[in-house]
Design a protein around this motif. Structure first.
Motif, PDB file in Angstrom:
ATOM      1  N   SER A  33       0.829  -1.206   0.000  1.00  0.00           N
ATOM      2  CA  SER A  33       0.000   0.000   0.000  1.00  0.00           C
ATOM      3  C   SER A  33       0.865   1.259   0.000  1.00  0.00           C
ATOM      4  CB  SER A  33      -0.993   0.009   1.176  1.00  0.00           C
ATOM      5  OG  SER A  33      -0.331   0.127   2.413  1.00  0.00           O
ATOM      6  N   GLN A  34       1.997   1.218   0.686  1.00  0.00           N
ATOM      7  CA  GLN A  34       2.919   2.358   0.672  1.00  0.00           C
ATOM      8  C   GLN A  34       3.483   2.570  -0.726  1.00  0.00           C
ATOM      9  OE1 GLN A  34       3.806   4.722   3.199  1.00  0.00           O
ATOM     10  NE2 GLN A  34       4.393   5.620   1.268  1.00  0.00           N
ATOM     11  N   ALA A  35       3.824   1.476  -1.389  1.00  0.00           N
ATOM     12  CA  ALA A  35       4.332   1.577  -2.764  1.00  0.00           C
ATOM     13  C   ALA A  35       3.274   2.142  -3.698  1.00  0.00           C
ATOM     14  CB  ALA A  35       4.802   0.209  -3.243  1.00  0.00           C
ATOM     15  N   ARG A  36       2.017   1.789  -3.482  1.00  0.00           N
ATOM     16  CA  ARG A  36       0.930   2.298  -4.333  1.00  0.00           C
ATOM     17  C   ARG A  36       0.710   3.794  -4.109  1.00  0.00           C
ATOM     18  NH1 ARG A  36      -2.191  -1.427  -6.994  1.00  0.00           N
ATOM     19  NH2 ARG A  36      -3.998  -0.045  -6.910  1.00  0.00           N
ATOM     20  N   ILE A  37       0.916   4.259  -2.872  1.00  0.00           N
ATOM     21  CA  ILE A  37       0.842   5.703  -2.604  1.00  0.00           C
ATOM     22  C   ILE A  37       1.953   6.415  -3.369  1.00  0.00           C
ATOM     23  CG2 ILE A  37       1.179   7.481  -0.830  1.00  0.00           C
ATOM     24  CD1 ILE A  37      -0.211   5.530   1.150  1.00  0.00           C
ATOM     25  N   ASN A  38       3.166   5.895  -3.252  1.00  0.00           N
ATOM     26  CA  ASN A  38       4.295   6.494  -3.968  1.00  0.00           C
ATOM     27  C   ASN A  38       4.037   6.512  -5.467  1.00  0.00           C
ATOM     28  OD1 ASN A  38       5.560   6.766  -1.501  1.00  0.00           O
ATOM     29  ND2 ASN A  38       6.907   5.012  -1.785  1.00  0.00           N
ATOM     30  N   ARG A  39       3.512   5.422  -5.997  1.00  0.00           N
ATOM     31  CA  ARG A  39       3.229   5.331  -7.430  1.00  0.00           C
ATOM     32  C   ARG A  39       2.152   6.332  -7.843  1.00  0.00           C
ATOM     33  NH1 ARG A  39       4.650   5.034 -12.334  1.00  0.00           N
ATOM     34  NH2 ARG A  39       3.407   3.767 -13.709  1.00  0.00           N
ATOM     35  N   ALA A  40       1.125   6.501  -7.031  1.00  0.00           N
ATOM     36  CA  ALA A  40       0.056   7.452  -7.346  1.00  0.00           C
ATOM     37  C   ALA A  40       0.583   8.882  -7.382  1.00  0.00           C
ATOM     38  CB  ALA A  40      -1.091   7.316  -6.345  1.00  0.00           C
ATOM     39  N   ILE A  41       1.493   9.209  -6.472  1.00  0.00           N
ATOM     40  CA  ILE A  41       2.093  10.547  -6.470  1.00  0.00           C
ATOM     41  C   ILE A  41       2.934  10.732  -7.728  1.00  0.00           C
ATOM     42  CG2 ILE A  41       3.722  12.090  -5.301  1.00  0.00           C
ATOM     43  CD1 ILE A  41       2.772  10.742  -2.634  1.00  0.00           C
ATOM     44  N   ALA A  42       3.740   9.727  -8.058  1.00  0.00           N
ATOM     45  CA  ALA A  42       4.574   9.805  -9.259  1.00  0.00           C
ATOM     46  C   ALA A  42       3.715   9.954 -10.506  1.00  0.00           C
ATOM     47  CB  ALA A  42       5.464   8.574  -9.360  1.00  0.00           C
ATOM     48  N   LYS A  43       2.625   9.207 -10.591  1.00  0.00           N
ATOM     49  CA  LYS A  43       1.746   9.294 -11.758  1.00  0.00           C
ATOM     50  C   LYS A  43       1.047  10.647 -11.838  1.00  0.00           C
ATOM     51  CE  LYS A  43      -0.541   5.702 -13.214  1.00  0.00           C
ATOM     52  NZ  LYS A  43      -1.438   4.543 -13.270  1.00  0.00           N
ATOM     53  N   SER A  44       0.790  11.265 -10.693  1.00  0.00           N
ATOM     54  CA  SER A  44       0.200  12.611 -10.700  1.00  0.00           C
ATOM     55  C   SER A  44       1.121  13.593 -11.397  1.00  0.00           C
ATOM     56  CB  SER A  44      -0.074  13.090  -9.270  1.00  0.00           C
ATOM     57  OG  SER A  44      -1.060  12.292  -8.660  1.00  0.00           O
ATOM     58  N   ALA A  45       2.420  13.375 -11.233  1.00  0.00           N
ATOM     59  CA  ALA A  45       3.402  14.257 -11.869  1.00  0.00           C
ATOM     60  C   ALA A  45       3.703  13.832 -13.303  1.00  0.00           C
ATOM     61  CB  ALA A  45       4.693  14.285 -11.049  1.00  0.00           C
ATOM     62  N   THR A  46       3.874  12.524 -13.534  1.00  0.00           N
ATOM     63  CA  THR A  46       4.345  12.075 -14.843  1.00  0.00           C
ATOM     64  C   THR A  46       3.231  11.818 -15.847  1.00  0.00           C
ATOM     65  OG1 THR A  46       4.402   9.766 -14.109  1.00  0.00           O
ATOM     66  CG2 THR A  46       6.433  11.049 -13.878  1.00  0.00           C
ATOM     67  N   ASN A  47       2.131  11.221 -15.429  1.00  0.00           N
ATOM     68  CA  ASN A  47       1.042  10.908 -16.370  1.00  0.00           C
ATOM     69  C   ASN A  47       0.029  12.038 -16.465  1.00  0.00           C
ATOM     70  OD1 ASN A  47       2.268   8.475 -16.710  1.00  0.00           O
ATOM     71  ND2 ASN A  47       0.551   7.235 -16.020  1.00  0.00           N
ATOM     72  N   CYS A  48      -0.424  12.524 -15.341  1.00  0.00           N
ATOM     73  CA  CYS A  48      -1.447  13.576 -15.329  1.00  0.00           C
ATOM     74  C   CYS A  48      -0.819  14.954 -15.513  1.00  0.00           C
ATOM     75  CB  CYS A  48      -2.247  13.516 -14.031  1.00  0.00           C
ATOM     76  SG  CYS A  48      -3.501  14.802 -13.880  1.00  0.00           S
ATOM     77  N   GLY A  49       0.196  15.221 -14.738  1.00  0.00           N
ATOM     78  CA  GLY A  49       0.858  16.512 -14.801  1.00  0.00           C
ATOM     79  C   GLY A  49       0.202  17.590 -13.949  1.00  0.00           C
ATOM     80  N   CYS A  50      -0.730  17.187 -13.090  1.00  0.00           N
ATOM     81  CA  CYS A  50      -1.396  18.188 -12.245  1.00  0.00           C
ATOM     82  C   CYS A  50      -0.437  18.765 -11.207  1.00  0.00           C
ATOM     83  CB  CYS A  50      -2.652  17.614 -11.593  1.00  0.00           C
ATOM     84  SG  CYS A  50      -2.380  16.188 -10.524  1.00  0.00           S
ATOM     85  N   ILE A  51       0.592  17.999 -10.864  1.00  0.00           N
ATOM     86  CA  ILE A  51       1.629  18.523  -9.972  1.00  0.00           C
ATOM     87  C   ILE A  51       2.981  18.356 -10.648  1.00  0.00           C
ATOM     88  CG2 ILE A  51       0.356  18.098  -7.827  1.00  0.00           C
ATOM     89  CD1 ILE A  51       2.204  15.629  -7.389  1.00  0.00           C
ATOM     90  N   LYS A  52       3.920  19.149 -10.205  1.00  0.00           N
ATOM     91  CA  LYS A  52       5.301  19.034 -10.669  1.00  0.00           C
ATOM     92  C   LYS A  52       6.165  18.899  -9.426  1.00  0.00           C
ATOM     93  CE  LYS A  52       8.955  21.391 -13.160  1.00  0.00           C
ATOM     94  NZ  LYS A  52       9.424  22.629 -13.762  1.00  0.00           N
ATOM     95  N   ILE A  53       7.037  17.919  -9.451  1.00  0.00           N
ATOM     96  CA  ILE A  53       7.955  17.720  -8.345  1.00  0.00           C
ATOM     97  C   ILE A  53       9.260  18.387  -8.746  1.00  0.00           C
ATOM     98  CG2 ILE A  53       9.149  16.029  -6.901  1.00  0.00           C
ATOM     99  CD1 ILE A  53       6.761  14.118  -7.536  1.00  0.00           C
ATOM    100  N   ASP A  54       9.546  19.485  -8.091  1.00  0.00           N
ATOM    101  CA  ASP A  54      10.693  20.327  -8.436  1.00  0.00           C
ATOM    102  C   ASP A  54      11.722  20.196  -7.319  1.00  0.00           C
ATOM    103  OD1 ASP A  54      12.307  22.174  -9.694  1.00  0.00           O
ATOM    104  OD2 ASP A  54      11.163  23.913  -9.015  1.00  0.00           O
ATOM    105  N   VAL A  55      12.582  19.190  -7.448  1.00  0.00           N
ATOM    106  CA  VAL A  55      13.488  18.829  -6.359  1.00  0.00           C
ATOM    107  C   VAL A  55      14.911  19.296  -6.634  1.00  0.00           C
ATOM    108  CG1 VAL A  55      14.432  16.921  -5.026  1.00  0.00           C
ATOM    109  CG2 VAL A  55      12.097  16.811  -5.844  1.00  0.00           C
ATOM    110  N   GLU A  56      15.471  19.933  -5.649  1.00  0.00           N
ATOM    111  CA  GLU A  56      16.886  20.266  -5.632  1.00  0.00           C
ATOM    112  C   GLU A  56      17.278  20.408  -4.167  1.00  0.00           C
ATOM    113  OE1 GLU A  56      17.163  23.909  -7.815  1.00  0.00           O
ATOM    114  OE2 GLU A  56      16.438  25.121  -6.175  1.00  0.00           O
ATOM    115  N   LYS A  57      18.560  20.410  -3.915  1.00  0.00           N
ATOM    116  CA  LYS A  57      19.018  20.551  -2.537  1.00  0.00           C
ATOM    117  C   LYS A  57      18.506  21.881  -1.978  1.00  0.00           C
ATOM    118  CE  LYS A  57      22.995  20.536   0.476  1.00  0.00           C
ATOM    119  NZ  LYS A  57      24.422  20.345   0.626  1.00  0.00           N
ATOM    120  N   GLN A  58      17.895  21.801  -0.816  1.00  0.00           N
ATOM    121  CA  GLN A  58      17.387  23.004  -0.166  1.00  0.00           C
ATOM    122  C   GLN A  58      18.493  23.579   0.714  1.00  0.00           C
ATOM    123  OE1 GLN A  58      13.201  23.145   0.933  1.00  0.00           O
ATOM    124  NE2 GLN A  58      13.099  20.942   0.548  1.00  0.00           N
TER     125      GLN A  58
END
Length: 131
Positions: A33-58
């Motif tokens: 179930s944890q993996a499915r949560i991670n996958r759903a978040i990734a798909k929101s960014a990669t398949n849907c595009g409703c979010i963008k994960i903009d990661v860099e060292k803070q």
């Protein structure tokens, strides 16, 4: 009242859990179930595009206080979940809660007591609780 809801949820999970009652089944379903949560978040960014994960060292200034750090650091997410992605994530998080309650039940732990203990730790220690 809230403790009754959490206790009732844990009891309902206990009564409904038949197929995956083994502790090993519960552990692996929780991991899945944890993996499915991670996958759903990734798909929101990669398949849907409703979010963008903009990661860099803070980066924080050397003389930065914890209060300032809380204001400076971000989740590194741009955009907002669309209704479909939100629904998928809510379902996946619900499944995670189901198996978490099942794990507690199998080990004779009380989910509400654990939640209350963690709440007390977080509110007592505040920003220092995760250092």
């Amino acid at each position: 009242m809230k403790d009754i809801i959490i206790d009732d949820f844990q009891n309902a999970v206990s009564e409904s859990l038949i197929r995956h009652k083994s502790i090993l089944d519960i552990m692996t379903k929780l991991g899945e179930s944890q993996a499915r949560i991670n996958r759903a978040i990734a798909k929101s960014a990669t398949n849907c595009g409703c979010i963008k994960i903009d990661v860099e060292k803070q980066k924080l200034p050397q003389d930065c206080s914890l209060e300032d750090a809380a204001k400076i650091l971000s989740h590194q997410i741009k955009g907002k979940l669309c209704d479909n992605c939100r629904e998928v994530l809510e379902d996946e998080i619900g499944t995670e809660l189901y198996y978490l309650a099942a794990l507690c039940e199998a080990l004779n732990l009380n989910l509400f007591d654990i939640l209350l203990k963690e709440y007390k730790n977080v509110t007592t220690l505040g920003k220092f609780s995760l250092l």
